[in-house]
Enzyme design. Structure first.
Site, short mmCIF file in Angstrom:
data_model
loop_
_atom_site.label_atom_id
_atom_site.label_comp_id
_atom_site.label_asym_id
_atom_site.label_seq_id
_atom_site.Cartn_x
_atom_site.Cartn_y
_atom_site.Cartn_z
N TYR A 56 27.71 9.56 9.64
CA TYR A 56 27.16 9.04 10.89
C TYR A 56 27.14 10.13 11.96
O TYR A 56 26.09 10.43 12.55
CB TYR A 56 28.01 7.85 11.35
CG TYR A 56 27.51 7.17 12.61
CD1 TYR A 56 26.36 6.38 12.59
CD2 TYR A 56 28.18 7.31 13.83
CE1 TYR A 56 25.90 5.74 13.73
CE2 TYR A 56 27.73 6.68 14.98
CZ TYR A 56 26.59 5.89 14.92
OH TYR A 56 26.14 5.27 16.06
N ARG A 68 39.24 3.23 24.83
CA ARG A 68 37.79 3.18 24.65
C ARG A 68 37.21 2.77 26.00
O ARG A 68 37.91 2.23 26.85
CB ARG A 68 37.39 2.13 23.60
CG ARG A 68 37.83 2.42 22.18
CD ARG A 68 37.05 3.59 21.59
NE ARG A 68 37.41 3.81 20.19
CZ ARG A 68 38.42 4.57 19.79
NH1 ARG A 68 39.20 5.17 20.67
NH2 ARG A 68 38.67 4.73 18.50
N1 LIG Z 1 26.35 -0.28 19.76
C1 LIG Z 1 26.94 0.82 20.13
O1 LIG Z 1 28.00 0.78 20.75
C2 LIG Z 1 26.30 2.16 19.84
C3 LIG Z 1 26.99 3.31 20.24
C4 LIG Z 1 26.41 4.55 19.99
C5 LIG Z 1 25.19 4.64 19.38
N2 LIG Z 1 24.54 3.51 19.00
C6 LIG Z 1 23.24 3.68 18.33
O2 LIG Z 1 22.31 2.72 18.76
C7 LIG Z 1 21.48 2.32 17.68
C8 LIG Z 1 21.53 0.82 17.51
O3 LIG Z 1 22.87 0.42 17.25
P1 LIG Z 1 23.30 -1.12 17.21
O4 LIG Z 1 24.64 -1.22 17.77
O5 LIG Z 1 22.21 -1.95 17.75
O6 LIG Z 1 23.44 -1.31 15.63
P2 LIG Z 1 22.76 -2.38 14.65
O7 LIG Z 1 23.32 -2.13 13.30
O8 LIG Z 1 22.86 -3.74 15.23
O9 LIG Z 1 21.24 -1.94 14.72
C9 LIG Z 1 20.67 -0.98 13.88
C10 LIG Z 1 19.34 -1.51 13.39
O10 LIG Z 1 18.70 -0.53 12.59
C11 LIG Z 1 18.23 -1.14 11.40
N3 LIG Z 1 18.21 -0.11 10.35
C12 LIG Z 1 19.27 0.53 9.78
N4 LIG Z 1 18.84 1.43 8.88
C13 LIG Z 1 17.48 1.37 8.89
C14 LIG Z 1 16.46 2.04 8.18
N5 LIG Z 1 16.76 2.97 7.26
N6 LIG Z 1 15.18 1.72 8.44
C15 LIG Z 1 14.85 0.78 9.35
N7 LIG Z 1 15.77 0.10 10.06
C16 LIG Z 1 17.07 0.40 9.83
C17 LIG Z 1 19.22 -2.25 11.11
O11 LIG Z 1 18.71 -3.26 10.24
C18 LIG Z 1 19.49 -2.77 12.52
O12 LIG Z 1 18.55 -3.73 12.92
C19 LIG Z 1 21.95 3.09 16.45
O13 LIG Z 1 21.13 4.22 16.26
C20 LIG Z 1 23.35 3.50 16.83
O14 LIG Z 1 23.73 4.68 16.18
C21 LIG Z 1 25.08 2.28 19.20
#
Ligand SMILES: NC(=O)c1ccc[n+]([C@@H]2O[C@H](COP(=O)([O-])OP(=O)(O)OC[C@H]3O[C@@H](n4cnc5c(N)ncnc54)[C@H](O)[C@@H]3O)[C@@H](O)[C@H]2O)c1
Length: 320
Positions: free
Chosen positions: A143, A209
């Site tokens: 990741y 955090r």
């Molecule tokens: N939530 C947090 O605190 C946080 C913190 C840092 C970064 N992020 C980043 O924000 C983004 C969204 O995170 P989130 O918390 O909503 O997570 P989440 O898992 O709810 O959302 C990720 C989405 O991407 C889709 N996905 C995964 N792999 C895929 C692929 N190969 N092709 C198409 N779709 C795909 C999943 O089905 C899901 O809908 C991510 O890139 C994550 O790294 C989130």
């Protein structure tokens, strides 16, 4: 604008889609539904300016769009460690394909990066100029390193090909539509509390955090996408600058729910960062952004969401 949101059926992506539709944009959510669900976007599916495409970003796609928010990637350790090679592919090939698309159709593209690029940081709070302390061969590397390469690709496509890029480094965000059982601390604690189970605290609970409510995060992301200043292509931290210990979080959730919560202690997982807190001066200065939602208010909304989900309700997270 015609806007593409990859990962649009996920936690953050679905809120972002809701906000974009609310501002009158036409939105395509692209998602392979690995961790995302149609339930997250059920309120949007009937909207005439909204479309869901089931597609995996490791494969290329051609669409006519003006803005791309690249959010596709599992974000919690249980999900991204399930298939680490796929996680790397999603960040690296997914970002390459989205950058290729942006270059071809002249779209502006924003990459969802993460505070994990700082690893277990030796500098506090973390400024964007800190290069991080990341283990390249540990359980979180697929990741962390995947996101670091995604940032590199964004920067190189901008410098080499003139693609109009933005990079947001997202710190811990919480709110409705987090997934039950995704192992993130806020959802874990709330679900355990609602089930009457003791809360699992890793280590002694003194690790910190910072928790940003999803509406604040989406607001910061929108402001970054709209920013056109000199340094707008460089990364920007978006998160809550107030640190809480995990033990304090337990207390707060107990207060919000009006009950005394029991805890059970487990050893700290390998490479779990001990402290994590953003310096948000850049976001404050250039985007006029800082988080507004009080932790207790955000936690109350999140508790209400999980109550509905556990009772078998729609739990679509309302506001987005
Ligand atoms: N939530 C947090 O605190 C946080 C913190 C840092 C970064 N992020 C980043 O924000 C983004 C969204 O995170 P989130 O918390 O909503 O997570 P989440 O898992 O709810 O959302 C990720 C989405 O991407 C889709 N996905 C995964 N792999 C895929 C692929 N190969 N092709 C198409 N779709 C795909 C999943 O089905 C899901 O809908 C991510 O890139 C994550 O790294 C989130």
């Amino acid at each position: 604008m015609r806007v593409l949101v990859t990962g649009g059926a996920g936690f953050l992506g679905s809120h972002l889609c809701g906000r974009l539709l609310g501002e009158g944009h036409s939105v395509i959510a692209l998602d392979n539904l690995f961790t995302g669900t149609k339930r997250n976007i059920s309120a949007l599916l009937g909207h005439r300016d909204f479309e869901l495409i089931r597609h995996d970003v490791v494969n290329p796609i051609l669409l006519e769009v003006d803005w791309i928010f690249n959010f596709a990637c599992p974000a919690s350790p249980v999900h991204y460690q399930n298939n680490p090679v796929k996680t790397v592919k999603t960040s690296v090939m997914g970002t390459l394909h989205m950058l290729g698309l942006a270059k071809r159709v002249g779209a502006r593209i924003l990459q969802a990066s993460t505070s994990e690029v700082y690893g277990d940081p030796a500098v506090h709070p973390q400024t964007e100029s800190y290069w991080g302390n990341v283990n390249p061969v540990g359980p979180r590397s697929c990741y962390d390193e995947g996101k670091r390469v995604a940032e590199t690709l964004m920067t190189d496509y901008h410098q080499q090909n003139g693609v109009d890029t933005r990079i947001v480094r997202i710190f811990n965000t919480y709110g409705p539509r987090m997934t039950v059982g995704d192992g993130r601390v806020v959802s874990n604690f709330i679900v355990q509390a609602l089930r009457g189970e003791p809360l699992t605290v890793y280590g002694d609970g003194s690790q910190t955090r910072s928790f940003c409510y999803v509406d604040d995060l989406v607001d910061g992301v929108m402001r970054l996408m709209a920013w056109e200043g000199d340094t707008c292509h460089d990364p920007v931290n978006v998160g809550c600058p107030v640190e809480s210990t995990i033990a304090e979080l337990v207390e707060r959730i107990g207060r919000v729910m009006g009950r005394r919560l029991e805890v059970v202690r487990r050893p700290l997982p390998k490479d779990d960062p001990v402290r994590r807190c953003p310096d948000i001066s850049r976001a404050e200065r250039h985007l006029g952004w800082s988080p507004k939602v009080e932790l207790d208010t955000g936690l109350a909304k999140t508790v209400a969401y999980f109550e509905s989900v556990l009772k078998g309700g729609q739990g679509d997270g309302g506001e987005g």
